[in-house]
Design an enzyme around this catalytic site. Structure first.
Site, PDB file in Angstrom:
ATOM      1  N   LYS A  73       0.796  -1.237   0.000  1.00  0.00           N
ATOM      2  CA  LYS A  73       0.000   0.000   0.000  1.00  0.00           C
ATOM      3  C   LYS A  73       0.829   1.288   0.000  1.00  0.00           C
ATOM      4  O   LYS A  73       0.362   2.312  -0.495  1.00  0.00           O
ATOM      5  CB  LYS A  73      -0.935   0.027   1.224  1.00  0.00           C
ATOM      6  CG  LYS A  73      -2.087  -0.951   1.119  1.00  0.00           C
ATOM      7  CD  LYS A  73      -3.057  -0.756   2.282  1.00  0.00           C
ATOM      8  CE  LYS A  73      -4.157  -1.791   2.216  1.00  0.00           C
ATOM      9  NZ  LYS A  73      -5.246  -1.499   3.158  1.00  0.00           N
ATOM     10  N   ASP A 109     -10.222   2.868   2.206  1.00  0.00           N
ATOM     11  CA  ASP A 109     -10.396   2.118   3.456  1.00  0.00           C
ATOM     12  C   ASP A 109     -11.131   2.932   4.523  1.00  0.00           C
ATOM     13  O   ASP A 109     -12.119   2.481   5.096  1.00  0.00           O
ATOM     14  CB  ASP A 109      -9.044   1.691   4.031  1.00  0.00           C
ATOM     15  CG  ASP A 109      -8.418   0.547   3.245  1.00  0.00           C
ATOM     16  OD1 ASP A 109      -9.157  -0.291   2.706  1.00  0.00           O
ATOM     17  OD2 ASP A 109      -7.170   0.497   3.182  1.00  0.00           O
TER      18      ASP A 109
END
Ligand code: ATR
Length: 289
Positions: A73, A109
């Site tokens: 990420k 997220d």
């Protein structure tokens, strides 16, 4: 019905390592199928040393976009053409969109979490008094998203107190004027009485430690919504204790579904069929038992 896989099919997928247990392919392919969209979602297991060429391959192969998960990420960020402001603030990208060869990084997220909290947990962020358990990457992303959604008060506690302190300082710099503090774990008993939303971001209670809880059951009270980011098991020990105390609970599976729904919307421009995605994920999680 999903259309035939043909020369017009657009490819999306997941970059991670490992990816074998991910429910994202199932969830997204079911959603494409539901709306009859000519898309496919595949899982790509990418060694960390190959991440630069993997990102370049999005352009070379003309993928529409990918999700990015552990451990990539942060690593993908230098190879993108543009990083959305929210992803920059979080310091991580979980969604890449390929706009005609231009790669844009987003992070869905935190927003996915807040959206599921609002829709499933019936929470109005500006009214929530948050107690955050844990100070790692997940706590950081969720805290930022809660503050962006208007939460006024966030109290962070963590086994390693210095990390809670550091996160609180950093969040205060980004959101001056909000009530953002850290407390040592010994002060949870008092602080929780003033809290309405408990967010559990540690790994305590995760399968196979199903009986573990980060806090004693007697601390929980009926004015709380207990939100656990863990979704295996679907109901954690702290959530069972919460129900017994008359509190409400919010499951981590919501965050997973809504982060996926937001990615889906970036790639397809269509509203994600959240109920179908949830059905697919829950069926798979309960079938595993
Ligand atoms: P994530 O990205 O999931 O947040 P992380 O950044 O490694 O993962 O953070 C894990 C969090 O769970 C940390 O807050 C960690 O506490 P420490 O900072 O003290 O390590 C917390 N955690 C993990 N195992 C724990 C345990 N057994 N007891 C208490 N806290 C624990």
């Amino acid at each position: 019905m999903m259309g035939e896989i043909d020369s017009c099919t657009r490819l999306t997928g997941l970059f991670g390592h490992p990816v074998g247990h991910s429910l994202s392919p199932l969830m997204h392919n079911r959603a494409f199928q539901e709306l009859g969209l000519p898309y496919l979602y595949a899982a790509f297991d990418i060694e960390p040393s190959n991440i630069a060429s993997a990102v370049e391959s999005i352009r070379a192969l003309g993928l529409r976009g990918v999700n990015v998960t552990i451990p990539h990420k942060v690593a993908v960020m230098p190879f993108l053409d543009e990083i959305d402001e929210e992803a920059r603030q979080i310091g991580a990208v979980n969604t890449i969109v390929n706009e005609n060869g231009r790669l844009i990084g987003y992070n869905t997220d935190g927003r996915g979490y807040v959206q599921s909290l609002i829709e499933e947990g019936n929470i109005n962020p500006p009214d929530a008094r948050v107690l955050m358990l844990g100070a790692g990457g997940a706590a950081r992303g969720v805290s930022l998203a809660l503050l962006r959604a208007g939460v006024e008060r966030v109290v962070i506690t963590n086994r390693t107190y210095a990390k809670a302190e550091q996160l609180a300082v950093e969040l205060t710099q980004l959101f001056p004027g909000r009530d953002i503090r850290s407390i040592p774990v010994e002060q949870i008993a008092c602080e929780i009485k003033e809290s309405t939303l408990l967010v559990q971001t540690t790994s305590i209670g995760m399968h196979p430690d199903n009986e573990a809880s980060p806090i004693p059951a007697e601390y929980l009270h009926s004015r709380l919504l207990v939100s656990d980011l863990i979704y295996n098991p679907l109901q954690t020990r702290i959530q069972r204790d919460a129900l017994a105390a008359g509190a409400r609970i919010h499951s981590g599976v919501g965050m997973f579904i809504y982060q996926g729904a937001l990615s889906f919307e970036y790639w397809t421009g269509r509203k994600a069929p959240v109920h179908i995605m949830r059905e697919a994920v829950l069926a798979s999680l309960t079938a595993d038992k």
